[in-house]
Design an enzyme around this catalytic site. Structure first.
Site, PDB file in Angstrom:
ATOM      1  N   LYS A  53      -7.345  11.817   0.522  1.00 17.45           N
ATOM      2  CA  LYS A  53      -8.465  11.626   1.440  1.00 17.45           C
ATOM      3  C   LYS A  53      -8.332  12.437   2.721  1.00 17.45           C
ATOM      4  O   LYS A  53      -9.324  12.776   3.358  1.00 17.45           O
ATOM      5  CB  LYS A  53      -8.627  10.150   1.803  1.00 17.45           C
ATOM      6  N   HIS A 181       0.644  -0.307   5.627  1.00 14.87           N
ATOM      7  CA  HIS A 181       0.323   0.921   6.365  1.00 14.87           C
ATOM      8  C   HIS A 181       0.337   0.578   7.840  1.00 14.87           C
ATOM      9  O   HIS A 181      -0.446  -0.247   8.297  1.00 14.87           O
ATOM     10  CB  HIS A 181      -1.038   1.475   5.958  1.00 14.87           C
ATOM     11  N   GLU A 258       2.829   7.513   1.458  1.00 13.29           N
ATOM     12  CA  GLU A 258       1.538   8.180   1.248  1.00 13.29           C
ATOM     13  C   GLU A 258       1.187   9.082   2.436  1.00 13.29           C
ATOM     14  O   GLU A 258       0.194   8.846   3.133  1.00 13.29           O
ATOM     15  CB  GLU A 258       0.425   7.136   1.082  1.00 13.29           C
TER      16      GLU A 258
END
Length: 375
Positions: A53, A181, A258
């Site tokens: 993304k 996250h 990530e």
């Protein structure tokens, strides 16, 4: 370290004679270098899954594929983009905590058998559409040290973790681990350490109840310098490595991450041009051929604060920098210190690789910036 332009003004001028601005200059070497630096900073013990993304252009995906990296995807289209390059499904992590039933079914049919959830309703959907799948529970973090708090929208409260893991097991799913996250553009590694400690506690409680977890996803958030200095990635990751070693590596837990911004942001430099100037309410206004609806969309969606570089010297005064569209919203900066600029002056903007062209539009008929790959 601050992001630096990967092209000089002399080179930009030469290119602009044959390529109309705006365009983004991409350094393949920088993407490879960033991936390698982060991999080494994490002692090659954390599996890296590039967050598509952040910037989904094919060139980045090919580079990550060629150096053995994985990919974090959040949608069917991102998945297809990666799969079109013949990337194995075991190199793909599907991380969206809330999904349509049709999306779960699609990914299940494509061989993806690990899904993320953060609430009971999602467990029921996964059990229905992808029975006997593996699942990871996303945990809420504080996000105090990050530019964007990604736990505002997703993440189960820690107090509910055991119940949700047990509920997943009851529904015939296989709880594999936890993910979190700390937030996008995190400025302090303590956020990771706190989350790692929290996950360790949940692992222990789950183990005592017969749920043996063996996978931890520490998300992204690794910072780069725009106009604000950030620590070198080796220094930033040192306490994270120590926490992982203390709490997880000794227990044979697989750890993945990530990264998105850190991989691609400073590999891109925008080359744009001043197309108009004016004095409005005693303040200089400069109009560029790129703006908020284009490459500077990160100003809106990502709280991006970019370094604006010109060739001009001399006294700088607070100025307005605006985009080309007819919308008055299209103002990039209202008080950016700039020297006196002229029509056709080039502007270089480093650090334009993450959450910029990914969210750019063609509003008002203005085309997105062209991509020019170098080295």
């Amino acid at each position: 370290m601050l992001a630096k332009p990967n092209i000089s003004f002399t080179e930009a001028k030469a290119l602009s004679k044959g390529i109309e601005t705006p365009f983004l200059v991409v350094s393949k070497k920088k993407i490879e270098e960033n991936y390698t630096r982060l991999n080494l900073a994490l002692k090659k013990r954390v599996g890296l899954f590039y967050a598509v993304k952040a910037n989904p252009i094919i060139e980045i995906i090919e580079i990550i594929k060629n150096i053995g990296g994985g990919f974090e995807v959040s949608s069917i289209e991102e998945f297809r983009l990666v799969m079109d390059l013949n990337i194995s499904s075991d190199k793909i992590f599907y991380s969206t905590p809330v999904k349509k039933k049709s999306e779960i079914s699609y990914f299940c049919k494509q061989g993806i058998d690990l899904f993320v959830f953060d609430n009971e309703a999602e467990i029921e959907k996964i059990a229905q559409c992808a029975p006997k799948s593996q699942v990871m529970l996303r945990i809420q973090t504080k996000g105090n040290n990050s530019l964007i708090n990604l736990s505002f929208k997703f993440g189960a409260e820690p107090k509910d973790a055991l119940y949700l893991l047990e509920r997943g097991k009851e529904m015939g799913l296989y709880p594999r681990g936890l993910c979190f996250h700390v937030g996008s553009q995190c400025f302090c590694p303590q956020s990771y350490i706190d989350a790692i400690k929290l996950c360790h506690e949940i692992f222990k409680v789950a183990d005592s109840r017969g749920i043996h977890l063996d996978l931890l996803n520490i998300g992204g958030g690794f910072p780069i310098g725009y106009r604000k200095q950030v620590p070198d990635i080796d220094i930033f990751c040192k306490p994270i490595n120590e926490a992982l070693k203390h709490y997880f590596y000794s227990n044979n837990v697989e750890v993945v991450a990530e990264p998105g911004r850190f991989i691609c942001a400073d590999a891109f430099t925008l080359v744009a041009k001043v197309i108009g100037k004016s004095i409005r309410n005693n303040k200089p206004w400069y109009y560029m051929d790129d703006g908020l609806y284009g490459s500077f969309s990160g100003r809106v969606y990502d709280k991006g604060d970019y370094l604006i570089l010109t060739e001009k010297d001399g006294y700088k005064t607070p100025s307005v920098l605006a985009g080309p569209t007819c919308d008055s919203f299209d103002v990039i900066y209202k008080d950016y210190d700039l020297p006196n600029l002229n029509i056709d002056d080039l502007i270089l903007v480093p650090g334009m690789g993450a959450y910029t062209i990914a969210s750019a539009s063609t509003f008002n008929g203005f085309k997105r910036a062209k991509i020019l790959v170098v080295d």
